[in-house]
Design a protein around this motif. Structure first.
Motif, short mmCIF file in Angstrom:
data_model
loop_
_atom_site.label_atom_id
_atom_site.label_comp_id
_atom_site.label_asym_id
_atom_site.label_seq_id
_atom_site.Cartn_x
_atom_site.Cartn_y
_atom_site.Cartn_z
N ALA A 1 0.83 -1.21 0.00
CA ALA A 1 0.00 0.00 0.00
C ALA A 1 0.86 1.25 0.00
N ARG A 2 0.23 2.33 -0.40
CA ARG A 2 0.92 3.60 -0.39
C ARG A 2 0.36 4.43 0.75
N PRO A 3 1.08 4.49 1.88
CA PRO A 3 0.55 5.18 3.05
C PRO A 3 0.48 6.68 2.82
N GLY A 4 -0.24 7.30 3.75
CA GLY A 4 -0.30 8.75 3.71
C GLY A 4 -1.64 9.28 3.27
N ARG A 5 -2.55 8.44 2.80
CA ARG A 5 -3.87 8.90 2.36
C ARG A 5 -4.95 8.55 3.37
N LEU A 6 -4.57 8.01 4.52
CA LEU A 6 -5.52 7.70 5.58
C LEU A 6 -5.43 8.75 6.67
N GLY A 7 -6.57 8.96 7.37
CA GLY A 7 -6.53 9.82 8.53
C GLY A 7 -5.76 9.17 9.66
N TYR A 8 -5.54 9.96 10.71
CA TYR A 8 -4.74 9.45 11.83
C TYR A 8 -5.37 8.21 12.45
N LEU A 9 -6.69 8.25 12.75
CA LEU A 9 -7.36 7.11 13.38
C LEU A 9 -7.46 5.93 12.42
N GLU A 10 -7.69 6.24 11.15
CA GLU A 10 -7.77 5.17 10.17
C GLU A 10 -6.42 4.47 10.00
N GLN A 11 -5.32 5.29 10.04
CA GLN A 11 -4.00 4.70 9.91
C GLN A 11 -3.70 3.76 11.08
N ARG A 12 -4.12 4.16 12.31
CA ARG A 12 -3.92 3.29 13.48
C ARG A 12 -4.75 2.00 13.33
N GLU A 13 -5.97 2.15 12.82
CA GLU A 13 -6.82 0.98 12.59
C GLU A 13 -6.18 0.05 11.57
N TRP A 14 -5.62 0.64 10.50
CA TRP A 14 -4.94 -0.14 9.46
C TRP A 14 -3.73 -0.89 10.01
N ASP A 15 -2.98 -0.23 10.87
CA ASP A 15 -1.79 -0.84 11.43
C ASP A 15 -2.12 -2.05 12.30
N ARG A 16 -3.29 -2.03 12.92
CA ARG A 16 -3.68 -3.14 13.80
C ARG A 16 -4.54 -4.18 13.08
N MET A 17 -4.83 -3.98 11.79
CA MET A 17 -5.80 -4.83 11.11
C MET A 17 -5.38 -6.30 11.09
N GLU A 18 -4.12 -6.57 10.80
CA GLU A 18 -3.67 -7.96 10.73
C GLU A 18 -3.87 -8.66 12.06
N THR A 19 -3.47 -7.98 13.14
CA THR A 19 -3.62 -8.57 14.48
C THR A 19 -5.08 -8.79 14.82
N SER A 20 -5.94 -7.80 14.47
CA SER A 20 -7.37 -7.93 14.78
C SER A 20 -7.99 -9.12 14.07
N ILE A 21 -7.62 -9.31 12.78
CA ILE A 21 -8.17 -10.44 12.03
C ILE A 21 -7.67 -11.76 12.59
N GLN A 22 -6.38 -11.81 12.93
CA GLN A 22 -5.83 -13.04 13.49
C GLN A 22 -6.51 -13.40 14.81
N GLU A 23 -6.77 -12.40 15.65
CA GLU A 23 -7.45 -12.65 16.93
C GLU A 23 -8.87 -13.13 16.71
N ALA A 24 -9.57 -12.50 15.75
CA ALA A 24 -10.95 -12.90 15.48
C ALA A 24 -11.02 -14.31 14.93
N GLU A 25 -10.09 -14.66 14.01
CA GLU A 25 -10.08 -16.01 13.45
C GLU A 25 -9.69 -17.04 14.51
N ALA A 26 -8.88 -16.64 15.48
CA ALA A 26 -8.53 -17.54 16.57
C ALA A 26 -9.76 -17.83 17.43
N ARG A 27 -10.61 -16.80 17.63
CA ARG A 27 -11.85 -17.02 18.41
C ARG A 27 -12.78 -17.99 17.66
N VAL A 28 -12.86 -17.85 16.32
CA VAL A 28 -13.67 -18.78 15.54
C VAL A 28 -13.16 -20.21 15.71
N ALA A 29 -11.84 -20.39 15.61
CA ALA A 29 -11.26 -21.72 15.73
C ALA A 29 -11.52 -22.32 17.10
N ALA A 30 -11.40 -21.49 18.15
CA ALA A 30 -11.63 -21.98 19.51
C ALA A 30 -13.08 -22.40 19.71
#
Length: 617
Positions: free
Chosen positions: A542-571
């Motif tokens: 991706a080409r950073p810099g076109r997201l707002g501050y809160l959106e950029q923080r959300e983007w940075d955590r997206m991989e972790t959030s998805i991994q945690e959610a998929e772990a809950r599904v598996a459990a």
């Protein structure tokens, strides 16, 4: 199998007219029994007696101790403002005396949990909508769900296929096929009867004991009934010969003072009474006299439609419809409720304009329409006025017919002529509709769900009349037997705007099954391939810099959030696979809810990830 319910010598009358007498019937645990009979034989009344909602005039019903009986009536009645969840949960309510508030809250939670499980079983996705907004088919499913919730030992169903579309009927067949409880079903749907019932009982005054029972499907019942009635007719002939001899002997003036003569007189009297009873039973019950009038038009093309399309509220109903109706043809319309069958009829008859395409009827085309909406009948109107709206007689095929004679054609008694239409049964109201259709000479007959509430003998007469009708027929029905007999082609509407012209019902069902299999395969493939594209890979490109501050923080955590959610599904999936959880009904329901929520969370995260990625491009 143990007996759930048994009745002996049941009798019921309304006024001077007996519905049935001497009826005996038993239902065993897990048995599936089909109850049939002509309109007016008392099928609904018998079901209500079995359900404990009506008391017989004679005889008794005994139930196994503690047996739970559910009853789904023909017509649905729901409280105003109720939701599916509340309506089904209410069926599980138990009176609690002096219960603490926390106990009542816990019980309410348990009821709603169990109700949600049953609603999911019958196909409901939304549990909080107003019942008044549901279609007739979903209202029927809801009525069935309410009776399934208390886990009955015996389920009584009165015409359950009315208002269900073909998918709904197939769903109900599967439900009853897998059921462990006993079932008694009253239905006129012959294919449904063949599929569901393992024993057929006909309620009919033509039989000595008021019923005729055959262990086996409907097809075997038909063969056994024909043989029984033939034997009964032969018995009448043989007995008639004996009675003629008895009468000749009696006319010779035998001396009654002799003991031997007295005995012979008693035997002769008994045989004469038996013959009279046999003649009564062997007299074929009259069927409705249905015979539609054609105009005799010989045009090769009565109606031609090309490129028809129509949408409602932004939702496409059908597009690209091409069809031609000719004399002797019968086009059947199939599709789920809400797919646009009635709308297509209104477009073809000129009541609605298509969004695109053309409808070209033959010059002076005469169309007669049977509408499924019974509300078009005035419930306060007397039967005589509904049958003969312009006086005491009608003109049928150029001849005047008095209202009494006209009523008899449709199995109405003279004593019913001043009865209000609203007090008549559904089958009787359907026959009023048919009577109105017969008064019209037509080139094209349009029938929208004509089979609801009609008994099997009337259906057979209706089929024969439609088969002999010289014009064209446009038929909407979920009765597969009628479609197989009459339809020269079937037009299927898939409910998503697609249409397909097919040779028959079986071809439509095969196409639907193939489409469902393909969709399920595509969904599985999509689910399997989705994790291969990770948020990290997307972030790296991706080409950073076109997201707002809160959106950029959300983007940075997206991989972790998805991994945690998929772990809950598996459990949660692992917990559901644990055999120990299956024994705890309430825990299993909670796990189902949690797993649905976890899957929804994963889906929402991936959707949000796609939105954020799109913003950076």
């Amino acid at each position: 199998m143990p007996i759930l319910l048994n009745c002996q010598s049941l009798g019921k009358s309304y006024g001077p007219h007996p519905l049935f007498r001497g009826v005996g019937l038993g239902v065993s645990d897990g048995e599936r029994l089909g109850l049939i009979g002509p309109n007016g034989s008392g099928k609904t009344t018998l079901l209500r007696i079995l359900a404990g909602q009506e008391i017989p005039d004679e005889g008794e019903v005994t139930r196994r101790r503690g047996v739970r009986v559910g009853y789904v009536a023909q017509s649905d009645a729901f409280p105003g403002g109720a939701t599916p969840l509340g309506y089904v949960a209410d069926a599980l309510r138990h009176p609690v005396q002096a219960a603490p508030a926390d106990h009542d809250h816990h019980e309410a939670h348990e009821r709603e949990t169990a109700a949600a499980l049953v609603l999911a079983r019958v196909g409901f996705r939304r549990h909080d909508q107003d019942i008044a907004t549901l279609s007739g088919g979903w209202r029927k499913r809801l009525s069935i769900a309410r009776e399934l919730a208390p886990e009955p030992d015996l389920l009584l169903l009165d015409e359950p296929t009315n208002h269900l579309d073909l998918d709904g009927i197939l769903w109900l067949e599967d439900l009853l096929d897998e059921a462990r409880f006993g079932v008694v079903v009253v239905t006129h749907d012959r294919y449904f009867l063949e599929e569901v019932a393992g024993r057929i009982v006909e309620l009919n005054a033509a039989y000595r004991d008021g019923t005729f029972s055959v262990d086996g499907p409907y097809s075997e019942f038909l063969e056994a009934r024909a043989a029984h009635l033939e034997a009964q007719a032969s018995q009448e002939q043989n007995l008639a010969g004996r009675v003629r001899q008895d009468v000749a002997w009696l006319l010779r003036g035998a001396r009654a003072r002799r003991t031997k003569a007295k005995g012979r007189i008693q035997d002769a009297t008994q045989r004469i009474a038996e013959l009279a009873e046999l003649k009564r039973r062997n007299t074929t019950a009259p069927a409705a006299d249905i015979d539609f009038s054609g105009t005799g038009r010989r045009s090769r093309e009565l109606l031609v439609a090309k490129g028809l399309s129509k949408s409602m509220d932004g939702r496409p109903l059908f597009s690209g419809v091409d069809l031609t109706l000719s004399p002797g043809s019968c086009l059947g319309l199939l599709g789920p409720n809400g797919s646009g069958k009635t709308t297509l009829i209104r477009v073809l008859t000129g009541e609605l304009e298509p969004d695109s395409g053309t409808v070209k009827p033959a010059a002076g085309l005469r169309v007669a329409v049977f509408r499924q909406d019974r509300s078009l009948l005035d419930p306060a109107q007397r039967l005589r006025n509904a049958l003969c709206p312009e006086g005491e007689s009608i003109v049928y095929r150029g001849q005047a017919v008095h209202v009494s004679s006209w009523a008899r054609k449709f199995l109405f008694r003279s004593g019913q002529l001043d009865v209000s239409v609203g007090d008549l049964s559904g089958g009787e109201q359907a026959r009023i509709h048919i009577a109105g259709l017969m008064r019209q000479e037509a080139d094209l007959l349009v029938l929208d769900e004509p089979t609801n509430d009609l008994d099997i003998p009337t259906l057979e007469v209706l089929e024969e009349s439609l088969k002999e009708f010289p014009g064209a027929v446009l038929l909407v029905t979920h009765d597969r037997f009628m479609l197989d007999r009459l339809a020269t082609q079937v037009l299927g509407l898939d409910g998503r705007g697609g249409v397909k012209l097919l040779a028959g019902v079986s071809q439509w069902l095969a196409a639907q099954e193939a489409a469902a299999t393909e969709a399920a395969g595509a969904a599985r493939a999509s689910q399997a391939s989705r994790p291969a594209v990770t948020p990290r890979a997307a972030k790296d490109s991706a080409r950073p810099g076109r997201l707002g501050y809160l959106e950029q923080r959300e983007w940075d955590r997206m991989e972790t959030s998805i991994q945690e959610a998929e772990a809950r599904v598996a459990a949660l999936e692992a917990q559901m696979d644990d055999p120990g959880q299956a024994a705890d009904h309430l825990k299993l329901v909670e796990l189902c809810r949690d797993l649905d929520a976890a899957h929804a969370e994963v889906a929402a995260l991936y959707e949000r990830w796609a939105e954020l990625e799109a913003k950076q491009k």
